[in-house]
Motif scaffolding. Sequence first.
Motif, mmCIF file in Angstrom:
data_model
loop_
_atom_site.group_PDB
_atom_site.id
_atom_site.type_symbol
_atom_site.label_atom_id
_atom_site.label_comp_id
_atom_site.label_asym_id
_atom_site.label_seq_id
_atom_site.Cartn_x
_atom_site.Cartn_y
_atom_site.Cartn_z
ATOM 1 N N ILE A 97 0.896 -1.513 0.040
ATOM 2 C CA ILE A 97 0.014 -0.152 -0.009
ATOM 3 C C ILE A 97 1.163 1.125 0.093
ATOM 4 O O ILE A 97 0.647 2.282 -0.531
ATOM 5 C CB ILE A 97 -0.748 -0.021 1.093
ATOM 6 C CG1 ILE A 97 -2.300 -1.125 1.231
ATOM 7 C CG2 ILE A 97 -1.516 1.479 1.557
ATOM 8 C CD1 ILE A 97 -3.231 -1.249 2.113
ATOM 9 N N THR A 98 2.034 1.005 1.000
ATOM 10 C CA THR A 98 2.860 2.687 0.399
ATOM 11 C C THR A 98 3.437 2.759 -0.459
ATOM 12 O O THR A 98 3.686 3.977 -0.976
ATOM 13 C CB THR A 98 4.373 2.505 1.836
ATOM 14 O OG1 THR A 98 3.306 1.521 3.361
ATOM 15 C CG2 THR A 98 4.406 3.469 2.691
ATOM 16 N N LEU A 99 4.227 2.066 -0.984
ATOM 17 C CA LEU A 99 4.814 2.115 -2.244
ATOM 18 C C LEU A 99 3.662 2.246 -3.128
ATOM 19 O O LEU A 99 4.138 3.515 -4.003
ATOM 20 C CB LEU A 99 5.263 0.194 -2.862
ATOM 21 C CG LEU A 99 6.403 -0.018 -1.784
ATOM 22 C CD1 LEU A 99 6.943 -1.303 -2.880
ATOM 23 C CD2 LEU A 99 7.652 1.331 -2.270
ATOM 24 N N ASN A 100 2.619 1.771 -3.738
ATOM 25 C CA ASN A 100 1.432 2.546 -4.072
ATOM 26 C C ASN A 100 1.149 3.447 -4.303
ATOM 27 O O ASN A 100 0.642 4.408 -5.192
ATOM 28 C CB ASN A 100 0.408 1.043 -4.370
ATOM 29 C CG ASN A 100 0.687 -0.192 -5.317
ATOM 30 O OD1 ASN A 100 0.137 -0.360 -6.428
ATOM 31 N ND2 ASN A 100 0.700 -0.976 -4.629
ATOM 32 N N MET A 101 1.041 4.133 -3.384
ATOM 33 C CA MET A 101 0.654 5.298 -2.699
ATOM 34 C C MET A 101 1.742 6.659 -3.477
ATOM 35 O O MET A 101 1.458 7.448 -3.998
ATOM 36 C CB MET A 101 0.194 6.026 -1.165
ATOM 37 C CG MET A 101 -0.669 4.696 -0.595
ATOM 38 S SD MET A 101 -2.710 5.160 -1.736
ATOM 39 C CE MET A 101 -2.391 7.139 -1.575
#
Length: 562
Positions: A97-101
């Motif tokens: 989630i962090t990387l995709n955000m």
Amino acid sequence: MNWFIDLFTTTDSVAHITLLYALVIAVGVLLGKIKFGGISLGVTFVLFAGIVAGHVGFTAPTNILNFIQDFGLILFVFCIGLQVGPGFFESFKKGGITLNMMSVTIVMLNVLVMFACYFIFFDTNNVNNLPMMVGTLYGAVTNTPGLGAANEALVSVFKGSVPQIASGYACAYPLGVLGIIGATIAIRYLTRTKLADEEKMLEEEEAENPHAKPHQMHLKVNNSYLAGRTLREISEFLNRDLVCSRLQHNGNIFIPNSKTVFELGDEVLIVCAEADAEAIKAFIGPEIDTPWSEEDQNQPLVSRRIIITRPSMNGKTLGKMHFSSVYGVTVTRVSRQGMDVFASRNYHFQVGDKILVVGPMDNVNRVADMMGNSVKRLDSPNIATIFIGILVGILFGSILLAIPGMPVPLKLGLAGGPLIIAILIGRFGYKFKLVTYTTTSANMMLREIGLVLFLASVGIKAGAGFWETVIQGDGLKYVYTGFLITIIPILLVGVIARVYFKLNYFTIMGMIAGTYTDPPALAYANSSCSREAPAVGYSTVYPLAMFLRIFTAQLIVLFCCG
């Protein structure tokens, strides 16, 4: 000699059109292999070869160029969707989630910088300038499918002469490739990152958080609670996935099933996820220093890799196959796309998976026949699934959505529709009995054919006005504004990811390469790191980034260029 001249001048003949595409693609691919500073532009050079051909008048009828361009785009994006589909939804799990955000933030910043450059450097009264900046945007982010989606959307908005945005793309692309790598290097110096320290950090993280890869161990049952308990009861009590592939009781070695009863002193061969190994060992008993030899067993057991090639096995779960109780064998490992994963009960089989089966030879052979185990069958492409998906994708992409304020109804079109359907088929196709497996080489072949057909068509169409648009026009502006679009979002998000989120630098490199869908940047990241962190970062954000690049291209055109 007239036949030779006619071959190059009779533009509506099949021979001329075939010759045109063969020459443009062959020259472009060969030139694309030339490296500049260790970096090549790859098949994108086909676009430049097409521009040269179009500029000198070596062209084809517009309707033929349009058809081949659109068909190539459909084939290209559909194969991308099939490739990223299986991992699209999983990419949001556990740290993704962090990387995709951050990836989404970069995509949005690319668009914002593009609009800033448009208002600062260009005449906003010229209706062609914004479409050209859209082409520049997708050259700057090295994303060809986005160019195709934008080009298709422009056809809906400009009913007459459609701006040839490939000119802006061609101007921005070379510095886009260099800018991605250069900005990534700049992050390292801005944050004072040392590569050796990052490597060491990865090593420590892997030691503390082992991946769910298969782990094998020989244990001796010394927990009195287990005496008289079945394997199913023990597994349910532990609430962890484990496979007991063999059991030795009173000197006899056999394959246990769910009803096999454990006794004190039994020796078992356990396969489990590495992260669960210590808990299972503490519950069952200590690991045996000198494991028993398979030579002592009363019946010969074999271990064999079996390839799932029978379509009827597609989507079936491991737990419902009852391998141990019905077939007398145990599945200990599953390999998909070259990666070993633990064989949990909820695992869904797909055609192309390889399973490691342990058991008596006759039983293993029966399972092999049931699963197919025919490598030759895998070599046959599943053409029906591909064209069923394309058919549904075109229908889905043609659905019109009327949105207030938009000059024309929104639709996903020939790029977005097939892409979304391909992602869904790649992930859930087995539920509809669709076999989505294609070999990596087959997928790459179809994808590359679609890409070069698209690039050649776009280049040939743009070639006629390329000189006036770029050389005598705003070509230099497209170059430096494209460079700004490339580097500003990378520097901002990259520094934040390193300083605020404390992400590993190699993971950031992979995330940036995936967001820009840029293989040369990934190759540079992999060459800088001995571990898999760049590839993990790339694969985590690539599916969503590719989808957003294509979708935002159409939104920009439909909302702002109408």
